[in-house]
Design a protein around this motif. Structure first.
Motif, PDB file in Angstrom:
ATOM      1  N   THR A  73       0.832  -1.204   0.000  1.00 19.25           N
ATOM      2  CA  THR A  73       0.000   0.000   0.000  1.00 19.25           C
ATOM      3  C   THR A  73       0.866   1.253   0.000  1.00 19.25           C
ATOM      4  O   THR A  73       0.594   2.220  -0.724  1.00 19.25           O
ATOM      5  N   ALA A  77       1.138   4.238  -2.965  1.00 19.53           N
ATOM      6  CA  ALA A  77       0.997   5.663  -2.669  1.00 19.53           C
ATOM      7  C   ALA A  77       2.272   6.422  -3.028  1.00 19.53           C
ATOM      8  O   ALA A  77       2.217   7.536  -3.580  1.00 19.53           O
ATOM      9  N   GLU A 131      -7.480   0.537  -0.543  1.00 21.56           N
ATOM     10  CA  GLU A 131      -6.957   1.696   0.182  1.00 21.56           C
ATOM     11  C   GLU A 131      -6.383   2.712  -0.803  1.00 21.56           C
ATOM     12  O   GLU A 131      -5.554   2.376  -1.644  1.00 21.56           O
ATOM     13  N   ASN A 132      -6.850   3.969  -0.681  1.00 25.54           N
ATOM     14  CA  ASN A 132      -6.305   5.066  -1.477  1.00 25.54           C
ATOM     15  C   ASN A 132      -5.904   6.178  -0.524  1.00 25.54           C
ATOM     16  O   ASN A 132      -6.751   6.784   0.131  1.00 25.54           O
ATOM     17  N   TRP A 133      -4.602   6.431  -0.432  1.00 27.41           N
ATOM     18  CA  TRP A 133      -4.097   7.438   0.493  1.00 27.41           C
ATOM     19  C   TRP A 133      -3.841   8.783  -0.191  1.00 27.41           C
ATOM     20  O   TRP A 133      -3.379   9.716   0.458  1.00 27.41           O
ATOM     21  N   VAL A 136      -9.071  11.130  -1.261  1.00 25.65           N
ATOM     22  CA  VAL A 136      -9.927  10.706  -0.147  1.00 25.65           C
ATOM     23  C   VAL A 136     -11.197  11.547  -0.109  1.00 25.65           C
ATOM     24  O   VAL A 136     -11.341  12.541  -0.830  1.00 25.65           O
ATOM     25  N   TYR A 143     -14.259   7.499   7.654  1.00 28.28           N
ATOM     26  CA  TYR A 143     -12.957   8.061   7.293  1.00 28.28           C
ATOM     27  C   TYR A 143     -12.065   8.171   8.523  1.00 28.28           C
ATOM     28  O   TYR A 143     -12.495   8.610   9.591  1.00 28.28           O
ATOM     29  N   LYS A 147      -3.748   5.957   9.341  1.00 30.14           N
ATOM     30  CA  LYS A 147      -3.698   4.582   8.846  1.00 30.14           C
ATOM     31  C   LYS A 147      -2.652   3.797   9.637  1.00 30.14           C
ATOM     32  O   LYS A 147      -1.579   4.322   9.951  1.00 30.14           O
ATOM     33  N   ILE A 169      -2.263  10.337   6.795  1.00 30.08           N
ATOM     34  CA  ILE A 169      -2.423  10.609   5.364  1.00 30.08           C
ATOM     35  C   ILE A 169      -2.885  12.037   5.081  1.00 30.08           C
ATOM     36  O   ILE A 169      -3.052  12.410   3.913  1.00 30.08           O
ATOM     37  N   THR A 172      -0.312  13.347   2.965  1.00 29.42           N
ATOM     38  CA  THR A 172      -0.121  12.756   1.645  1.00 29.42           C
ATOM     39  C   THR A 172      -1.318  12.961   0.721  1.00 29.42           C
ATOM     40  O   THR A 172      -1.229  12.671  -0.468  1.00 29.42           O
ATOM     41  N   GLU A 173      -2.439  13.467   1.259  1.00 28.48           N
ATOM     42  CA  GLU A 173      -3.651  13.620   0.453  1.00 28.48           C
ATOM     43  C   GLU A 173      -3.429  14.635  -0.669  1.00 28.48           C
ATOM     44  O   GLU A 173      -3.079  15.789  -0.427  1.00 28.48           O
TER      45      GLU A 173
END
Length: 308
Positions: A73, A77, A131-133, A136, A143, A147, A169, A172-173
């Motif tokens: 994951t 990302a 999972e998408n970091w 979002v 939510y 993580k 995250i 990182t979003e």
């Protein structure tokens, strides 16, 4: 005293042979199973310790799998962030080129629009195991910006502890569809045009060569450059977490091997020793049978005392 009612020699030989047979049975069981302690009756304390440690080793195997999943994951990302950085650099280059007076900014905007679409595609497709970091929706009820990756399993004084590696995250979003707080969709306002733009929505098609418009364009370049800096920091953070995750995975693998060796020391049979013992016991068994046979013949010898 010679007696036909009680054969003391035979009884002694029989007890010795029985003891030898029991030891031989134990040795044969150890050789066939490979364990010195196969059941609780062999050694209750060692069997209990080994059973618990085997259970913990199974849990560590699951932790190892979880670390592998977490590493994958993180890798997805990280790869998405690096690609987003490259695409954003191209947008920055286009904006710098558009700063030149007399350039056709409509055509430049067409190229920028495609790059913006590419950024959305990169963010939306950076998914692994659901999972998408990078893209979002913080408005979703489930939510959670923190993580976690299961990283360890330990037992001390009967208490079980699960260790985790956490990733925030919010750093990182790239896109947050709820409040536009991501690196790419957070908006700022130009000083002169009073226009709200983000990296994903900036538009230079109406920019002219006036001082105010050129200042706004330079401000957009600064926004994009700042976004590249934030994404670079985010990628660095993810890279550090990824390195730690890989190191932890290697440690867990080594720990499982060490525990297996420890269990083996407690319960495994020494085949060299057992094979030597088997040969000795087989000889003792043969001698015991011989001794019992001789002892049983003593009663027959008494008859010779009554022959004329």
């Amino acid at each position: 005293m010679a007696s036909i009612m009680t054969n003391t020699s035979a009884m002694t030989a029989l007890q010795s042979l029985g003891s030898t047979n029991r030891q031989l049975s134990i040795t044969q069981a150890r050789i066939s199973t490979g364990f010195r302690v196969a059941d609780a009756e062999n050694n209750a304390a060692y069997w209990s310790i080994a059973t618990t440690m085997r259970s913990d080793n199974g849990a560590l195997s699951t932790v190892k799998d979880a670390l592998g999943l977490g590493a994958a994951t993180l890798d997805v990302a990280y790869t998405g962030l690096n690609k987003a950085i490259d695409v954003t650099k191209e947008i920055k280059n286009k904006l710098v080129a558009a700063r030149q007076p007399g350039i056709d900014r409509d055509k430049v905007q067409t190229e920028i629009l495609e790059l913006q679409n590419q950024l959305r595609s990169v963010a939306d497709s950076s998914i692994f195991s659901g999972e998408n970091w990078l893209s979002v929706d913080s408005g979703q009820p489930n939510y959670n910006a923190s993580k976690t990756i299961v990283a360890s399993f330990s037992r001390a004084n009967g208490e079980v502890t699960i260790g985790t590696i956490s990733v925030d995250i919010t750093t990182t979003e790239l896109i947050d569809s709820d409040d536009q707080s991501g690196i790419l969709d957070s908006e700022d306002t130009t000083d002169n045009g009073n226009e709200d733009y983000s990296i994903l929505s900036l538009d230079i098609s109406t920019i002219t060569d006036t001082n105010d418009d050129l200042q706004d364009l330079e401000q957009m370049i600064s926004w994009v450059d700042e976004g590249i800096g934030k994404m670079t920091t985010a990628a660095s953070n993810l890279g550090a977490v990824k390195q730690r995750t890989n190191m932890q995975k290697e440690f867990v693998s080594s720990l499982m091997d060490a525990i297996s060796r420890g269990i083996g020391t407690l319960v495994d049979a020494d085949m060299n020793e057992e094979s030597t013992k088997l040969q000795a016991l087989q000889v003792q068994q043969q001698l015991g049978v011989q001794a019992l046979s001789i002892a049983n013949q003593n009663s027959q010898q008494i008859l010779s005392l009554f022959r004329g």
